[in-house]
Scaffold this active site. Sequence first.
Site, short mmCIF file in Angstrom:
data_model
loop_
_atom_site.label_atom_id
_atom_site.label_comp_id
_atom_site.label_asym_id
_atom_site.label_seq_id
_atom_site.Cartn_x
_atom_site.Cartn_y
_atom_site.Cartn_z
N ILE A 103 0.97 -1.17 0.07
CA ILE A 103 0.26 0.05 0.11
C ILE A 103 1.00 1.29 -0.11
O ILE A 103 1.80 1.18 0.65
CB ILE A 103 -0.89 -0.03 1.21
CG1 ILE A 103 -2.05 -1.02 1.02
CG2 ILE A 103 -1.78 1.38 1.51
CD1 ILE A 103 -2.97 -1.55 1.97
N ASN A 118 -1.78 2.93 -11.09
CA ASN A 118 -1.95 1.39 -10.92
C ASN A 118 -3.02 0.80 -11.87
O ASN A 118 -3.72 1.03 -12.41
CB ASN A 118 -2.54 1.14 -9.46
CG ASN A 118 -2.72 -0.35 -8.89
OD1 ASN A 118 -1.65 -1.03 -9.20
ND2 ASN A 118 -3.97 -0.70 -8.55
N HIS A 120 -5.32 -2.67 -12.24
CA HIS A 120 -5.97 -3.76 -11.57
C HIS A 120 -6.74 -4.75 -12.19
O HIS A 120 -7.40 -4.27 -13.22
CB HIS A 120 -6.69 -2.97 -10.38
CG HIS A 120 -7.53 -3.69 -9.37
ND1 HIS A 120 -7.29 -3.92 -8.35
CD2 HIS A 120 -9.01 -4.25 -9.68
CE1 HIS A 120 -8.07 -4.74 -7.52
NE2 HIS A 120 -8.89 -4.92 -8.38
N LEU A 158 -8.00 2.79 -1.38
CA LEU A 158 -7.58 1.57 -1.78
C LEU A 158 -8.16 1.24 -3.47
O LEU A 158 -9.47 0.89 -3.19
CB LEU A 158 -7.32 0.27 -0.98
CG LEU A 158 -6.67 -0.92 -1.55
CD1 LEU A 158 -5.13 -0.75 -1.87
CD2 LEU A 158 -6.88 -1.99 -0.71
C1 GRF Z 1 -1.67 -8.02 -12.68
O1 GRF Z 1 -2.63 -8.94 -12.80
C2 GRF Z 1 -2.13 -6.68 -12.15
O2 GRF Z 1 -3.21 -6.31 -12.54
C3 GRF Z 1 -1.97 -6.81 -10.63
O3 GRF Z 1 -0.98 -7.60 -10.44
C4 GRF Z 1 -0.76 -8.55 -11.63
C5 GRF Z 1 0.88 -8.25 -11.92
O4 GRF Z 1 1.14 -9.11 -13.16
N1 GRF Z 1 -2.05 -5.77 -10.10
P1 GRF Z 1 2.59 -8.92 -13.53
O5 GRF Z 1 3.71 -9.03 -12.31
O6 GRF Z 1 2.78 -7.72 -14.15
O7 GRF Z 1 2.86 -10.23 -14.48
#
Ligand code: GRF
Length: 207
Positions: A103, A118, A120, A158
């Site tokens: 975080i 970020n 997600h 978050l």
């Molecule tokens: C991805 O699914 C992203 O959306 C999430 O964490 C994962 C990271 O995957 N926040 P990588 O390390 O980029 O392969």
Amino acid sequence: DYARERRRKEKSFNIAVFASGRGTNLQGIIDAVEKKRLKVNLSLVFSDKADAQALDRARKHGLETLHLDAKKFSSREEFEKELIKYLEKKSVDLIVLAGYMRIVGPDLLAAYRNKIINIHPSLLPKFRGCAGIECHRLAVSGGEKETGCTVHLVTEDLDGGPILAQAKVPILKGDTPETVADRVLKEEHLLLPAVIKDISEGKGKGC
Ligand code: GRF
């Protein structure tokens, strides 16, 4: 000369990528930069995990890496203070969280307000706070017809900061969380560099 130096500085947009794990999104950014589809400086790859595959990927491409172990600092504040020193040294314009499992605290948020994004793996605001395969499990078991990924600005809320872009994929009959994860990940690898590009060109809400 001075004028040329100023033009050069105006053009370069420095990004830092934070990753805790395998780093396929980092790889997507590296590939886009190397193929000149994305004209930014990948100034720093940071990880809170010494053994993150993301760090290996960065090193393989000759990128500068940094690892700081949060446990070695007396508080999150001290940890972030140290991190900010490196980010400032590199004149980072944008921080990209790509699978960063920590975080972001008030100090880092204040130093880089509206400059942290970020990715997600869900269609936010659906499944806020989930991580990795768990997000896809929720989508499949919840009988969702579609899911996807979201790039958003990072705030103290978050997974709740302003949404910059989303990509959707269908959930098909016979899908498992794993097949959905693969489908979403392909979209992540396109979406994140596209958003970074827009921000670096002064389009969109970030920075
Ligand atoms: C991805 O699914 C992203 O959306 C999430 O964490 C994962 C990271 O995957 N926040 P990588 O390390 O980029 O392969």
